[in-house]
Write a protein that holds these residues in place. Sequence first.
Motif, PDB file in Angstrom:
ATOM      1  N   UNK A 195       0.813  -1.222   0.000  1.00 11.11           N
ATOM      2  CA  UNK A 195       0.000   0.000   0.000  1.00 11.11           C
ATOM      3  C   UNK A 195       0.844   1.269   0.000  1.00 11.11           C
ATOM      4  N   UNK A 196       2.157   1.113   0.082  1.00  6.73           N
ATOM      5  CA  UNK A 196       3.023   2.278   0.120  1.00  6.73           C
ATOM      6  C   UNK A 196       2.970   3.072  -1.192  1.00  6.73           C
ATOM      7  N   UNK A 197       2.534   2.425  -2.255  1.00  5.86           N
ATOM      8  CA  UNK A 197       2.423   3.104  -3.554  1.00  5.86           C
ATOM      9  C   UNK A 197       1.219   4.040  -3.626  1.00  5.86           C
ATOM     10  N   UNK A 198       0.367   4.017  -2.613  1.00  7.15           N
ATOM     11  CA  UNK A 198      -0.840   4.845  -2.630  1.00  7.15           C
ATOM     12  C   UNK A 198      -0.493   6.331  -2.729  1.00  7.15           C
ATOM     13  N   UNK A 199      -1.348   7.064  -3.421  1.00  4.63           N
ATOM     14  CA  UNK A 199      -1.177   8.520  -3.504  1.00  4.63           C
ATOM     15  C   UNK A 199      -1.768   9.210  -2.269  1.00  4.63           C
ATOM     16  N   UNK A 200      -2.476   8.457  -1.449  1.00  4.61           N
ATOM     17  CA  UNK A 200      -3.074   8.979  -0.222  1.00  4.61           C
ATOM     18  C   UNK A 200      -1.980   9.110   0.837  1.00  4.61           C
ATOM     19  N   UNK A 201      -1.708  10.316   1.278  1.00  5.01           N
ATOM     20  CA  UNK A 201      -0.599  10.559   2.201  1.00  5.01           C
ATOM     21  C   UNK A 201      -0.830   9.929   3.572  1.00  5.01           C
ATOM     22  N   UNK A 202      -2.083   9.837   4.001  1.00  2.00           N
ATOM     23  CA  UNK A 202      -2.366   9.192   5.280  1.00  2.00           C
ATOM     24  C   UNK A 202      -2.002   7.713   5.216  1.00  2.00           C
ATOM     25  N   UNK A 203      -2.378   7.071   4.126  1.00  2.08           N
ATOM     26  CA  UNK A 203      -2.001   5.671   3.943  1.00  2.08           C
ATOM     27  C   UNK A 203      -0.478   5.528   3.900  1.00  2.08           C
ATOM     28  N   UNK A 205       1.927   7.435   5.002  1.00  2.39           N
ATOM     29  CA  UNK A 205       2.587   7.713   6.276  1.00  2.39           C
ATOM     30  C   UNK A 205       2.346   6.575   7.261  1.00  2.39           C
ATOM     31  N   UNK A 206       1.137   6.044   7.256  1.00  2.00           N
ATOM     32  CA  UNK A 206       0.831   4.942   8.156  1.00  2.00           C
ATOM     33  C   UNK A 206       1.611   3.687   7.813  1.00  2.00           C
ATOM     34  N   UNK A 207       1.744   3.405   6.532  1.00  2.46           N
ATOM     35  CA  UNK A 207       2.513   2.234   6.107  1.00  2.46           C
ATOM     36  C   UNK A 207       3.980   2.402   6.501  1.00  2.46           C
ATOM     37  N   UNK A 208       4.528   3.588   6.285  1.00  2.00           N
ATOM     38  CA  UNK A 208       5.927   3.845   6.653  1.00  2.00           C
ATOM     39  C   UNK A 208       6.136   3.654   8.152  1.00  2.00           C
ATOM     40  N   UNK A 209       5.222   4.192   8.949  1.00  3.09           N
ATOM     41  CA  UNK A 209       5.339   4.060  10.392  1.00  3.09           C
ATOM     42  C   UNK A 209       5.198   2.623  10.854  1.00  3.09           C
ATOM     43  N   UNK A 210       4.316   1.871  10.202  1.00  6.61           N
ATOM     44  CA  UNK A 210       4.116   0.464  10.565  1.00  6.61           C
ATOM     45  C   UNK A 210       5.357  -0.370  10.229  1.00  6.61           C
ATOM     46  N   UNK A 211       5.918  -0.149   9.045  1.00  6.35           N
ATOM     47  CA  UNK A 211       7.139  -0.875   8.667  1.00  6.35           C
ATOM     48  C   UNK A 211       8.254  -0.550   9.647  1.00  6.35           C
ATOM     49  N   UNK A 212       8.401   0.712   9.950  1.00  6.03           N
ATOM     50  CA  UNK A 212       9.453   1.146  10.882  1.00  6.03           C
ATOM     51  C   UNK A 212       9.285   0.465  12.235  1.00  6.03           C
ATOM     52  N   UNK A 213       8.048   0.420  12.744  1.00  6.87           N
ATOM     53  CA  UNK A 213       7.811  -0.227  14.032  1.00  6.87           C
ATOM     54  C   UNK A 213       8.113  -1.716  13.984  1.00  6.87           C
ATOM     55  N   UNK A 223      14.738 -12.712   9.094  1.00  8.57           N
ATOM     56  CA  UNK A 223      14.463 -13.529   7.909  1.00  8.57           C
ATOM     57  C   UNK A 223      13.031 -13.326   7.421  1.00  8.57           C
ATOM     58  N   UNK A 224      12.106 -13.109   8.344  1.00  6.25           N
ATOM     59  CA  UNK A 224      10.726 -12.810   7.933  1.00  6.25           C
ATOM     60  C   UNK A 224      10.668 -11.488   7.172  1.00  6.25           C
ATOM     61  N   UNK A 225      11.454 -10.516   7.631  1.00  2.62           N
ATOM     62  CA  UNK A 225      11.507  -9.233   6.930  1.00  2.62           C
ATOM     63  C   UNK A 225      12.151  -9.387   5.554  1.00  2.62           C
ATOM     64  N   UNK A 226      13.280 -10.080   5.508  1.00  2.00           N
ATOM     65  CA  UNK A 226      14.006 -10.211   4.242  1.00  2.00           C
ATOM     66  C   UNK A 226      13.275 -11.097   3.232  1.00  2.00           C
ATOM     67  N   UNK A 227      12.369 -11.938   3.724  1.00  4.24           N
ATOM     68  CA  UNK A 227      11.574 -12.741   2.786  1.00  4.24           C
ATOM     69  C   UNK A 227      10.648 -11.847   1.953  1.00  4.24           C
ATOM     70  N   UNK A 228      10.470 -10.607   2.422  1.00  2.00           N
ATOM     71  CA  UNK A 228       9.640  -9.628   1.709  1.00  2.00           C
ATOM     72  C   UNK A 228      10.491  -8.590   0.983  1.00  2.00           C
ATOM     73  N   UNK A 229      11.780  -8.890   0.794  1.00  4.88           N
ATOM     74  CA  UNK A 229      12.724  -7.911   0.246  1.00  4.88           C
ATOM     75  C   UNK A 229      12.255  -7.312  -1.078  1.00  4.88           C
ATOM     76  N   UNK A 230      11.589  -8.112  -1.896  1.00  2.00           N
ATOM     77  CA  UNK A 230      11.105  -7.644  -3.202  1.00  2.00           C
ATOM     78  C   UNK A 230      10.189  -6.424  -3.064  1.00  2.00           C
ATOM     79  N   UNK A 231       9.438  -6.377  -1.955  1.00  2.00           N
ATOM     80  CA  UNK A 231       8.511  -5.267  -1.701  1.00  2.00           C
ATOM     81  C   UNK A 231       9.091  -4.283  -0.684  1.00  2.00           C
ATOM     82  N   UNK A 232       9.863  -4.822   0.262  1.00  3.30           N
ATOM     83  CA  UNK A 232      10.361  -4.013   1.369  1.00  3.30           C
ATOM     84  C   UNK A 232      11.380  -2.973   0.922  1.00  3.30           C
ATOM     85  N   UNK A 233      12.378  -3.384   0.133  1.00  4.52           N
ATOM     86  CA  UNK A 233      13.423  -2.418  -0.244  1.00  4.52           C
ATOM     87  C   UNK A 233      12.902  -1.267  -1.099  1.00  4.52           C
ATOM     88  N   UNK A 234      12.032  -1.503  -2.094  1.00  5.50           N
ATOM     89  CA  UNK A 234      11.484  -0.350  -2.818  1.00  5.50           C
ATOM     90  C   UNK A 234      10.710   0.593  -1.897  1.00  5.50           C
TER      91      UNK A 234
END
Length: 327
Positions: A195-203, A205-213, A223-234
């Motif tokens: 959902x980070x690709x959303x143009x909605x800034x609330x979405x 910002x919330x996605x960024x904060x959730x990933x950070x947490x 390893x659970x995080x890196x298993x999502x590397x295809x989506x996580x790094x972008x």
Amino acid sequence: MADELDELIGFLSDRKPQVRVAAVDIVRGLTGGEDGLRALTARADRALPALLRLLASASGSGAGEAAADSLVNLSQDAALAGRLAALGAVDAAMDVVAKRGGEQPALARSLVMLLVNLTHVAAGVAALLQVGDEKVQGLYVAKLVRSFCRSSSDSEEEDTFEYVASILVNISKVEAGRRILMEPKRGLLKQIIRQFDSTNQLRKKGVAGTIRNCCFEADAQLQNLLSLAEYLWPALLLPVAGKKIYSEEDRSKMPLELSSALSHEREAVEDSEIRQQTLEAIYMIVLQDDGRKSFWSVNGPRILQVGYEDEEDPKVMEAYELIGSLV
């Protein structure tokens, strides 16, 4: 005035639907001002249960929406949010969203906002996570994430579930919430990251904060995080990559998801908090050996080098430099 307000609260439970509708509409108006909020807070023992009953029983009359709006305003007070959580407000809100959210999107939107306020307090978080009941633990969260990811809209006015982004930030501040979001079998974090690709800034910002947490768990769940590397790094690198077009040589060392996006000029992520949160997430990942290896594998150091050149915010620059000290 006191007697009139007591009588008004009594009308919230009147046998006649039209009386209840009129009463709750007046209550909603009162919650829009400080004096009204103060007066209702003093009578919370009667007002809160009455509003919750009205929320659960009203259907299509407008009373449910007025009750929800009133509860949203009242629950901005942390003490009242805690009392509402104790009264079962989380269960009530989730039940109404499930049963009537599709046909009453304005009501669903108000209830999601209520859940944002309730998850600012520990009791509300525990209720939403359904802590203590392993059979259903995480079910509410999964339902909200599903609605959040299915309802994406470019029009913020029509985005019924956009405030789920704030709920996700709130619940990911606690270990139990992060564990539910990061459980591989559920696949919730993957859905959220996309959902980070959303143009909605609330979405966004919330996605960024959730990933950070969630990255606070990097030492135990890397390893659970890196298993999502295809989506996580972008999601983490593009907000801090600057606006420049990257050279073919730089892009040749990146996966397609990054190299394609960095092959043309882009609009900068204007919200400095989003940039800082993504950098803090990267920092927690690269503190781990395998995290650093993954970061290097996508040419992460070069991306941050270029992004740093465009950065002007002192706090964000410090976050870049902190990662630079590691890599």
